[in-house]
Design a protein around this motif. Structure first.
Motif, PDB file in Angstrom:
ATOM      1  N   THR A 186      37.643  38.261  35.048  1.00 38.58           N
ATOM      2  CA  THR A 186      36.324  38.337  33.863  1.00 38.58           C
ATOM      3  C   THR A 186      36.027  39.602  33.890  1.00 38.58           C
ATOM      4  OG1 THR A 186      36.017  35.961  34.127  1.00 38.58           O
ATOM      5  CG2 THR A 186      34.394  37.479  32.768  1.00 38.58           C
ATOM      6  N   GLU A 187      35.896  40.329  35.328  1.00 41.97           N
ATOM      7  CA  GLU A 187      34.974  41.494  35.415  1.00 41.97           C
ATOM      8  C   GLU A 187      36.171  42.486  35.119  1.00 41.97           C
ATOM      9  OE1 GLU A 187      32.302  44.213  36.304  1.00 41.97           O
ATOM     10  OE2 GLU A 187      32.080  42.244  35.800  1.00 41.97           O
ATOM     11  N   ALA A 188      37.445  42.627  35.122  1.00 45.02           N
ATOM     12  CA  ALA A 188      38.303  43.177  34.891  1.00 45.02           C
ATOM     13  C   ALA A 188      38.521  43.362  33.531  1.00 45.02           C
ATOM     14  CB  ALA A 188      39.761  42.777  35.525  1.00 45.02           C
ATOM     15  N   GLY A 189      38.326  42.267  32.717  1.00 46.32           N
ATOM     16  CA  GLY A 189      38.261  42.585  31.268  1.00 46.32           C
ATOM     17  C   GLY A 189      37.161  43.353  30.902  1.00 46.32           C
ATOM     18  N   ARG A 190      35.992  43.110  31.463  1.00 46.50           N
ATOM     19  CA  ARG A 190      34.707  43.965  31.073  1.00 46.50           C
ATOM     20  C   ARG A 190      34.734  45.368  31.175  1.00 46.50           C
ATOM     21  NH1 ARG A 190      30.437  39.441  33.843  1.00 46.50           N
ATOM     22  NH2 ARG A 190      30.337  38.022  31.934  1.00 46.50           N
ATOM     23  N   ASP A 191      35.455  45.662  32.427  1.00 48.61           N
ATOM     24  CA  ASP A 191      35.410  47.117  32.990  1.00 48.61           C
ATOM     25  C   ASP A 191      36.879  47.278  33.518  1.00 48.61           C
ATOM     26  OD1 ASP A 191      34.804  49.728  33.809  1.00 48.61           O
ATOM     27  OD2 ASP A 191      32.944  49.107  35.117  1.00 48.61           O
ATOM     28  N   PRO A 192      37.764  47.657  32.885  1.00 49.74           N
ATOM     29  CA  PRO A 192      39.135  47.843  33.477  1.00 49.74           C
ATOM     30  C   PRO A 192      39.384  49.266  34.311  1.00 49.74           C
ATOM     31  CG  PRO A 192      39.131  48.253  31.027  1.00 49.74           C
ATOM     32  CD  PRO A 192      37.781  47.638  31.447  1.00 49.74           C
ATOM     33  N   SER A 193      38.221  50.127  33.887  1.00 47.07           N
ATOM     34  CA  SER A 193      38.150  51.535  34.629  1.00 47.07           C
ATOM     35  C   SER A 193      37.680  51.260  35.861  1.00 47.07           C
ATOM     36  CB  SER A 193      37.436  52.496  33.580  1.00 47.07           C
ATOM     37  OG  SER A 193      36.023  52.004  33.528  1.00 47.07           O
ATOM     38  N   ASP A 194      37.094  50.410  36.241  1.00 47.33           N
ATOM     39  CA  ASP A 194      36.394  50.116  37.761  1.00 47.33           C
ATOM     40  C   ASP A 194      37.259  50.390  38.811  1.00 47.33           C
ATOM     41  OD1 ASP A 194      35.126  49.526  40.044  1.00 47.33           O
ATOM     42  OD2 ASP A 194      34.086  47.806  39.178  1.00 47.33           O
ATOM     43  N   GLU A 195      37.336  51.666  39.285  1.00 52.97           N
ATOM     44  CA  GLU A 195      38.367  51.917  40.575  1.00 52.97           C
ATOM     45  C   GLU A 195      38.349  51.057  41.663  1.00 52.97           C
ATOM     46  OE1 GLU A 195      38.392  55.985  41.058  1.00 52.97           O
ATOM     47  OE2 GLU A 195      38.944  56.644  39.030  1.00 52.97           O
ATOM     48  N   LEU A 197      37.386  48.026  42.037  1.00 56.73           N
ATOM     49  CA  LEU A 197      37.953  46.710  41.481  1.00 56.73           C
ATOM     50  C   LEU A 197      39.282  46.659  41.523  1.00 56.73           C
ATOM     51  CD1 LEU A 197      37.494  43.939  40.560  1.00 56.73           C
ATOM     52  CD2 LEU A 197      37.385  44.667  38.205  1.00 56.73           C
ATOM     53  N   THR A 198      39.717  47.625  41.062  1.00 57.16           N
ATOM     54  CA  THR A 198      41.185  47.927  41.006  1.00 57.16           C
ATOM     55  C   THR A 198      41.694  47.929  42.507  1.00 57.16           C
ATOM     56  OG1 THR A 198      41.353  49.194  38.797  1.00 57.16           O
ATOM     57  CG2 THR A 198      43.002  49.581  40.281  1.00 57.16           C
ATOM     58  N   GLU A 199      41.116  48.662  43.286  1.00 57.36           N
ATOM     59  CA  GLU A 199      41.362  48.866  44.869  1.00 57.36           C
ATOM     60  C   GLU A 199      41.409  47.452  45.357  1.00 57.36           C
ATOM     61  OE1 GLU A 199      39.107  51.912  46.515  1.00 57.36           O
ATOM     62  OE2 GLU A 199      40.013  53.466  45.033  1.00 57.36           O
ATOM     63  N   LEU A 200      40.380  46.766  45.182  1.00 58.69           N
ATOM     64  CA  LEU A 200      39.996  45.464  45.727  1.00 58.69           C
ATOM     65  C   LEU A 200      41.246  44.433  45.366  1.00 58.69           C
ATOM     66  CD1 LEU A 200      38.351  43.205  47.352  1.00 58.69           C
ATOM     67  CD2 LEU A 200      37.051  42.912  45.218  1.00 58.69           C
ATOM     68  N   VAL A 201      41.576  44.347  44.049  1.00 57.98           N
ATOM     69  CA  VAL A 201      42.742  43.521  43.383  1.00 57.98           C
ATOM     70  C   VAL A 201      43.988  43.815  44.283  1.00 57.98           C
ATOM     71  CG1 VAL A 201      44.096  42.850  41.646  1.00 57.98           C
ATOM     72  CG2 VAL A 201      41.753  42.964  41.483  1.00 57.98           C
ATOM     73  N   GLY A 202      44.297  45.105  44.320  1.00 57.37           N
ATOM     74  CA  GLY A 202      45.400  45.538  45.011  1.00 57.37           C
ATOM     75  C   GLY A 202      45.517  45.247  46.428  1.00 57.37           C
ATOM     76  N   GLU A 203      44.370  45.365  47.123  1.00 55.95           N
ATOM     77  CA  GLU A 203      44.334  44.955  48.464  1.00 55.95           C
ATOM     78  C   GLU A 203      44.468  43.542  48.642  1.00 55.95           C
ATOM     79  OE1 GLU A 203      41.034  44.292  52.192  1.00 55.95           O
ATOM     80  OE2 GLU A 203      40.238  45.337  50.274  1.00 55.95           O
ATOM     81  N   LEU A 204      43.848  42.676  47.685  1.00 55.74           N
ATOM     82  CA  LEU A 204      44.141  41.254  47.929  1.00 55.74           C
ATOM     83  C   LEU A 204      45.371  40.931  47.539  1.00 55.74           C
ATOM     84  CD1 LEU A 204      40.657  39.905  46.612  1.00 55.74           C
ATOM     85  CD2 LEU A 204      41.344  40.032  49.027  1.00 55.74           C
ATOM     86  N   ASN A 205      45.992  41.601  46.629  1.00 56.61           N
ATOM     87  CA  ASN A 205      47.464  41.079  46.160  1.00 56.61           C
ATOM     88  C   ASN A 205      48.456  41.529  47.422  1.00 56.61           C
ATOM     89  OD1 ASN A 205      48.366  40.075  43.653  1.00 56.61           O
ATOM     90  ND2 ASN A 205      47.010  41.897  42.677  1.00 56.61           N
ATOM     91  N   THR A 206      48.179  42.506  48.087  1.00 52.38           N
ATOM     92  CA  THR A 206      48.935  42.780  49.180  1.00 52.38           C
ATOM     93  C   THR A 206      48.872  41.848  50.173  1.00 52.38           C
ATOM     94  OG1 THR A 206      48.915  45.227  48.544  1.00 52.38           O
ATOM     95  CG2 THR A 206      49.647  44.791  50.762  1.00 52.38           C
ATOM     96  N   LYS A 207      47.661  41.572  50.666  1.00 55.56           N
ATOM     97  CA  LYS A 207      47.440  40.725  52.081  1.00 55.56           C
ATOM     98  C   LYS A 207      47.466  39.322  51.721  1.00 55.56           C
ATOM     99  CE  LYS A 207      44.754  44.530  53.762  1.00 55.56           C
ATOM    100  NZ  LYS A 207      43.268  45.062  54.326  1.00 55.56           N
TER     101      LYS A 207
END
Length: 293
Positions: A186-195, A197-207
């Protein structure tokens, strides 16, 4: 976040959840290459051409009118959270606003005093990435498993997927995980430019394979009220009412508070937990408000 990719995956997963029977359309049989509705069926339900819907589903939301978006909401039977997410994606796909983006809210000293004055209920303030930016003493006692490590701010999504303490704290871990991922989407849709948040999602996707599986579902959620279950090491099982209030004056921040229903075992156990806090003088470790933005 890639707005076009998010739009594509979101719309595809929404139509995959529906069958012709769900929408009143006839099913003429035949082999469906993908589950759910075909694009032709969505376009028929929404009253747009197949070519137009195909462009939208491929990420072309820029310039799409509110009327068309609402037609897609009806066609895909989106709930309130999904509707808001679709409109957020459409706004993000449009031209950048001329005015600077509103600064993210900060946790002021007065807000911390407000939390500290809420001595009878656990309460905290978080941002859209699920960073806990401020918390009162009873809240920290409730989430003691998450505050074991020194890193601040505590991030509730990272705690849920990367910390074994989450499996001890949440008796229904799967439900907690579903909610955490839906809130991040939901937050990614509100603010896709949040770097961050992008880093957090990338970390969790990896781990975390669990996170990857849930993220691919593209579910979203408005987490405003409900119940949450805890299994606390000191007092045992707790079933608490949850209320989350967005703070208009503090852009991007949400105050969450828990309370026990009167005359229940959870109310008795919450009193015992509060006594533990008072017995330690109400000490509170910093939640890491410096990370608020």
């Amino acid at each position: 976040m890639d707005n076009r990719a998010e739009t594509r995956e979101f719309l595809m997963t929404r139509r995959a959840k529906l069958s012709p029977e769900d929408t009143g359309l006839p099913d003429f049989g035949g082999i469906r290459r993908v589950p759910g509705l075909r694009r032709e069926e969505v376009s028929l339900l929404a009253g747009v051409s197949v070519e137009y819907y195909t462009r939208v589903e491929r990420g072309g939301l820029a310039g799409v009118s509110d009327g068309i978006l609402d037609a897609l909401v009806r066609a895909l039977q989106l709930d309130d959270a999904e509707r808001e997410h679709l409109f957020d994606l459409a706004r993000a796909a449009g031209p950048a606003p001329r005015t600077a983006r509103k600064k993210r809210g900060q946790v002021s000293e007065s807000l911390q005093r407000l939390l500290d004055g809420m001595t009878g209920v656990p309460a905290f303030i978080r941002n859209g990435r699920l960073d806990v930016l401020a918390i009162n003493a009873l809240g920290q006692m409730l989430y003691s498993e998450a505050f074991v490590h020194a890193a601040r701010p505590v991030n509730l999504a990272r705690f849920c997927f990367l910390d074994e303490g989450a499996h001890r704290l949440y008796p229904d871990w799967q439900k907690a995980a579903d909610i955490a991922v839906a809130l991040l989407h939901t937050e990614a849709g509100r603010d896709p430019s949040d770097e961050a948040l992008t880093e957090l999602v990338g970390e969790l996707n990896t781990k975390s394979e669990d996170f990857r599986t849930l993220w691919a579902k593209h579910d979203v959620r408005l987490h405003q009220s409900g119940y949450k279950d805890f299994r606390h090491p000191l007092v045992g099982d707790l079933r608490l009412s949850m209320d989350a209030l967005e703070m208009p004056a503090q852009h991007g921040l949400t105050l969450t508070a828990y309370s026990a229903e009167p005359n229940t075992p959870s109310e008795t156990r919450m009193r015992r937990l509060a006594e533990q806090v008072h017995g330690t003088g109400g000490a509170r470790i910093s939640a890491g408000a410096s990370a608020a933005e």
